[in-house]
Scaffold this motif. Sequence first.
Motif, PDB file in Angstrom:
ATOM      1  N   ARG A  20      51.056  28.683  39.107  1.00 45.80           N
ATOM      2  CA  ARG A  20      50.150  29.829  38.961  1.00 45.80           C
ATOM      3  C   ARG A  20      50.955  31.116  38.947  1.00 45.80           C
ATOM      4  O   ARG A  20      51.921  31.258  39.696  1.00 45.80           O
ATOM      5  N   PRO A  21      50.611  32.053  38.090  1.00 46.36           N
ATOM      6  CA  PRO A  21      51.395  33.278  38.026  1.00 46.36           C
ATOM      7  C   PRO A  21      51.411  34.000  39.374  1.00 46.36           C
ATOM      8  O   PRO A  21      50.412  34.025  40.072  1.00 46.36           O
ATOM      9  N   VAL A  22      52.567  34.542  39.699  1.00 46.80           N
ATOM     10  CA  VAL A  22      52.669  35.287  40.946  1.00 46.80           C
ATOM     11  C   VAL A  22      52.223  36.714  40.655  1.00 46.80           C
ATOM     12  O   VAL A  22      52.673  37.341  39.704  1.00 46.80           O
ATOM     13  N   VAL A  23      51.314  37.205  41.461  1.00 47.81           N
ATOM     14  CA  VAL A  23      50.750  38.521  41.189  1.00 47.81           C
ATOM     15  C   VAL A  23      51.395  39.534  42.122  1.00 47.81           C
ATOM     16  O   VAL A  23      51.618  39.273  43.292  1.00 47.81           O
ATOM     17  N   SER A  24      51.719  40.703  41.538  1.00 45.65           N
ATOM     18  CA  SER A  24      52.466  41.666  42.322  1.00 45.65           C
ATOM     19  C   SER A  24      51.643  42.277  43.456  1.00 45.65           C
ATOM     20  O   SER A  24      52.139  42.504  44.537  1.00 45.65           O
ATOM     21  N   LYS A  25      50.355  42.543  43.193  1.00 40.66           N
ATOM     22  CA  LYS A  25      49.531  43.134  44.251  1.00 40.66           C
ATOM     23  C   LYS A  25      48.412  42.158  44.608  1.00 40.66           C
ATOM     24  O   LYS A  25      47.299  42.283  44.153  1.00 40.66           O
ATOM     25  N   PRO A  26      48.719  41.162  45.395  1.00 38.70           N
ATOM     26  CA  PRO A  26      47.756  40.093  45.603  1.00 38.70           C
ATOM     27  C   PRO A  26      46.497  40.517  46.358  1.00 38.70           C
ATOM     28  O   PRO A  26      45.564  39.765  46.420  1.00 38.70           O
ATOM     29  N   ASN A  27      46.499  41.701  46.902  1.00 39.99           N
ATOM     30  CA  ASN A  27      45.347  42.053  47.718  1.00 39.99           C
ATOM     31  C   ASN A  27      44.300  42.897  47.015  1.00 39.99           C
ATOM     32  O   ASN A  27      43.301  43.273  47.607  1.00 39.99           O
ATOM     33  N   LYS A  28      44.530  43.182  45.729  1.00 40.59           N
ATOM     34  CA  LYS A  28      43.574  44.017  45.006  1.00 40.59           C
ATOM     35  C   LYS A  28      42.316  43.205  44.685  1.00 40.59           C
ATOM     36  O   LYS A  28      42.387  42.141  44.069  1.00 40.59           O
ATOM     37  N   VAL A  29      41.162  43.713  45.109  1.00 45.57           N
ATOM     38  CA  VAL A  29      39.909  43.010  44.841  1.00 45.57           C
ATOM     39  C   VAL A  29      39.461  43.345  43.416  1.00 45.57           C
ATOM     40  O   VAL A  29      39.335  44.511  43.054  1.00 45.57           O
ATOM     41  N   VAL A  30      39.250  42.319  42.579  1.00 43.33           N
ATOM     42  CA  VAL A  30      38.842  42.581  41.194  1.00 43.33           C
ATOM     43  C   VAL A  30      37.352  42.330  40.994  1.00 43.33           C
ATOM     44  O   VAL A  30      36.739  42.880  40.090  1.00 43.33           O
ATOM     45  N   HIS A  82      14.773  34.785  43.293  1.00 41.17           N
ATOM     46  CA  HIS A  82      14.216  33.436  43.135  1.00 41.17           C
ATOM     47  C   HIS A  82      15.104  32.370  43.766  1.00 41.17           C
ATOM     48  O   HIS A  82      14.729  31.741  44.751  1.00 41.17           O
ATOM     49  N   VAL A  83      16.300  32.233  43.179  1.00 44.64           N
ATOM     50  CA  VAL A  83      17.130  31.065  43.503  1.00 44.64           C
ATOM     51  C   VAL A  83      18.145  31.350  44.608  1.00 44.64           C
ATOM     52  O   VAL A  83      18.377  30.533  45.480  1.00 44.64           O
ATOM     53  N   PHE A  84      18.771  32.509  44.567  1.00 43.84           N
ATOM     54  CA  PHE A  84      19.780  32.795  45.593  1.00 43.84           C
ATOM     55  C   PHE A  84      19.509  34.169  46.202  1.00 43.84           C
ATOM     56  O   PHE A  84      18.883  35.034  45.571  1.00 43.84           O
ATOM     57  N   ARG A  85      19.979  34.327  47.447  1.00 45.35           N
ATOM     58  CA  ARG A  85      19.813  35.643  48.048  1.00 45.35           C
ATOM     59  C   ARG A  85      20.964  35.957  49.004  1.00 45.35           C
ATOM     60  O   ARG A  85      21.584  35.054  49.554  1.00 45.35           O
ATOM     61  N   ASP A  86      21.226  37.254  49.097  1.00 44.28           N
ATOM     62  CA  ASP A  86      22.194  37.767  50.063  1.00 44.28           C
ATOM     63  C   ASP A  86      23.597  37.177  49.906  1.00 44.28           C
ATOM     64  O   ASP A  86      24.237  36.785  50.877  1.00 44.28           O
ATOM     65  N   ILE A  87      24.045  37.097  48.653  1.00 46.03           N
ATOM     66  CA  ILE A  87      25.373  36.530  48.394  1.00 46.03           C
ATOM     67  C   ILE A  87      26.413  37.649  48.443  1.00 46.03           C
ATOM     68  O   ILE A  87      26.286  38.662  47.769  1.00 46.03           O
ATOM     69  N   THR A  88      27.453  37.431  49.250  1.00 46.03           N
ATOM     70  CA  THR A  88      28.558  38.385  49.314  1.00 46.03           C
ATOM     71  C   THR A  88      29.853  37.616  49.133  1.00 46.03           C
ATOM     72  O   THR A  88      30.083  36.631  49.829  1.00 46.03           O
ATOM     73  N   LEU A  89      30.635  38.012  48.139  1.00 45.45           N
ATOM     74  CA  LEU A  89      31.961  37.394  48.002  1.00 45.45           C
ATOM     75  C   LEU A  89      32.912  38.315  47.265  1.00 45.45           C
ATOM     76  O   LEU A  89      32.482  39.175  46.492  1.00 45.45           O
ATOM     77  N   ASN A  90      34.200  38.155  47.542  1.00 45.21           N
ATOM     78  CA  ASN A  90      35.248  38.936  46.884  1.00 45.21           C
ATOM     79  C   ASN A  90      36.214  38.007  46.166  1.00 45.21           C
ATOM     80  O   ASN A  90      36.504  36.931  46.662  1.00 45.21           O
ATOM     81  N   VAL A  91      36.674  38.442  45.022  1.00 48.94           N
ATOM     82  CA  VAL A  91      37.744  37.702  44.342  1.00 48.94           C
ATOM     83  C   VAL A  91      38.909  38.659  44.142  1.00 48.94           C
ATOM     84  O   VAL A  91      38.743  39.731  43.562  1.00 48.94           O
ATOM     85  N   LYS A  92      40.079  38.254  44.656  1.00 48.19           N
ATOM     86  CA  LYS A  92      41.265  39.108  44.519  1.00 48.19           C
ATOM     87  C   LYS A  92      42.036  38.724  43.273  1.00 48.19           C
ATOM     88  O   LYS A  92      41.896  37.627  42.735  1.00 48.19           O
ATOM     89  N   GLU A  93      42.890  39.642  42.850  1.00 45.42           N
ATOM     90  CA  GLU A  93      43.728  39.417  41.676  1.00 45.42           C
ATOM     91  C   GLU A  93      44.552  38.133  41.862  1.00 45.42           C
ATOM     92  O   GLU A  93      45.131  37.917  42.927  1.00 45.42           O
ATOM     93  N   GLY A  94      44.569  37.292  40.842  1.00 44.05           N
ATOM     94  CA  GLY A  94      45.386  36.073  40.894  1.00 44.05           C
ATOM     95  C   GLY A  94      44.780  34.966  41.736  1.00 44.05           C
ATOM     96  O   GLY A  94      45.405  33.940  41.974  1.00 44.05           O
ATOM     97  N   GLU A  95      43.561  35.157  42.191  1.00 42.17           N
ATOM     98  CA  GLU A  95      42.952  34.204  43.104  1.00 42.17           C
ATOM     99  C   GLU A  95      41.924  33.353  42.359  1.00 42.17           C
ATOM    100  O   GLU A  95      41.262  33.829  41.449  1.00 42.17           O
TER     101      GLU A  95
END
Length: 318
Positions: A249-259, A269-282
């Motif tokens: 997997r590519p190594v990302v220079s700033k792994p903590n940036k949330v994209v 209807h189907v889902f509620r109260d969803i909270t999630l973060n995806v960081k760069e390279g993750e």
Amino acid sequence: MSNSTELIRLEGIKKSYNGVEVLHGVDLSVNAGEVVALLGENGAGKSTLVKILAGDISPTQGTIKINGTEYSGLDVYGARDLGIRMIFQELNDAPSMSVAENIFLGQWPTTGGKVAWKELKAKAQDVLDRLEVNIPLDAEAGSLRVGERQLLEIARALIQNAKILVLDEPSAALSNVEVERLFSVMEQLKAQGVGMVYITHRLDEVSRVADRVQVLRDGNSVLSKDAKDVSRQDMVTAMLGHEASGNTRPVVSKPNKVVLEINNLSDGHVFRDITLNVKEGEVVTLFGKIGSGTSEILESIFGLRDIASGEIKISGQI
Ligand SMILES: Nc1ncnc2c1ncn2[C@@H]1O[C@H](COP(=O)(O)OP(=O)(O)OP(=O)(O)O)[C@@H](O)[C@H]1O
Ligand SMILES: [Mg+2]
């Protein structure tokens, strides 16, 4: 059986498709009783090379020597007469015909102008027994699993008395048990002096079956050695043209940036109260049973489904 008899020698094979050269002068030889593993990344030219050997396509340049006789090109029938049999990557059977009929496809035994069904079935059963394949002779080929159909094609090659067997990634569709059966049949064939070209992407199979390893890269042969002298790392390096890093997997220079940031998202209807973060390279995996809402969450992220509340931020922008 002496293992030094050369069955085939392809020399300086070039092939162009629509003016684009994809094989740049490749050699390939196979001795009696020898298994040559032909390796290479997708598009390296493996299938093209073996299709030339099987007479399926003709080379733009180069020579093909079979049992010492030189041919400028082979057609499928010529190759077949010389005992060259190919198990293709793609299925090549007749799905609406029975297992027994498929094993003899195009070469049904006849007596007095009629198909000799009894002989056909007895021989078909015999070859399935050799492969330890337990499928009814009357089953329609199309109703079988892909791996079973692949084994049927191998059964057909056995019936046709192959002298050179080319297997283009047969294991991709086989279960582990089926792969073991295939290997044991390959051992039997080796003992009978059949030469084989075995294309695979599974490098762990190579040391199990191959006597020699040949690697193609971008239409050139970059390695050809006795299998016992080649490590897995050697194969990977030859295939890629450079050493593979442990982590692909590519190594990302700033792994903590949330994209991608999702806060308290509900669709009402189907889902509620969803909270999630995806960081760069993750890579984030959403797990859930069918109907739990995972697909719907993705639909909302892509804008295909309305949201009732919450927010979606992409690189900080709502
Ligand atoms: N019929 C065709 N017409 C045009 N280009 C083709 C044709 N068949 C193959 N090619 C091209 O020739 C090159 C070699 O393809 P080939 O199928 O031989 O690779 P391969 O090593 O078998 O790959 P894979 O591991 O994906 O099966 C690729 O660039 C491919 O796109
Ligand atoms: Mg291929």
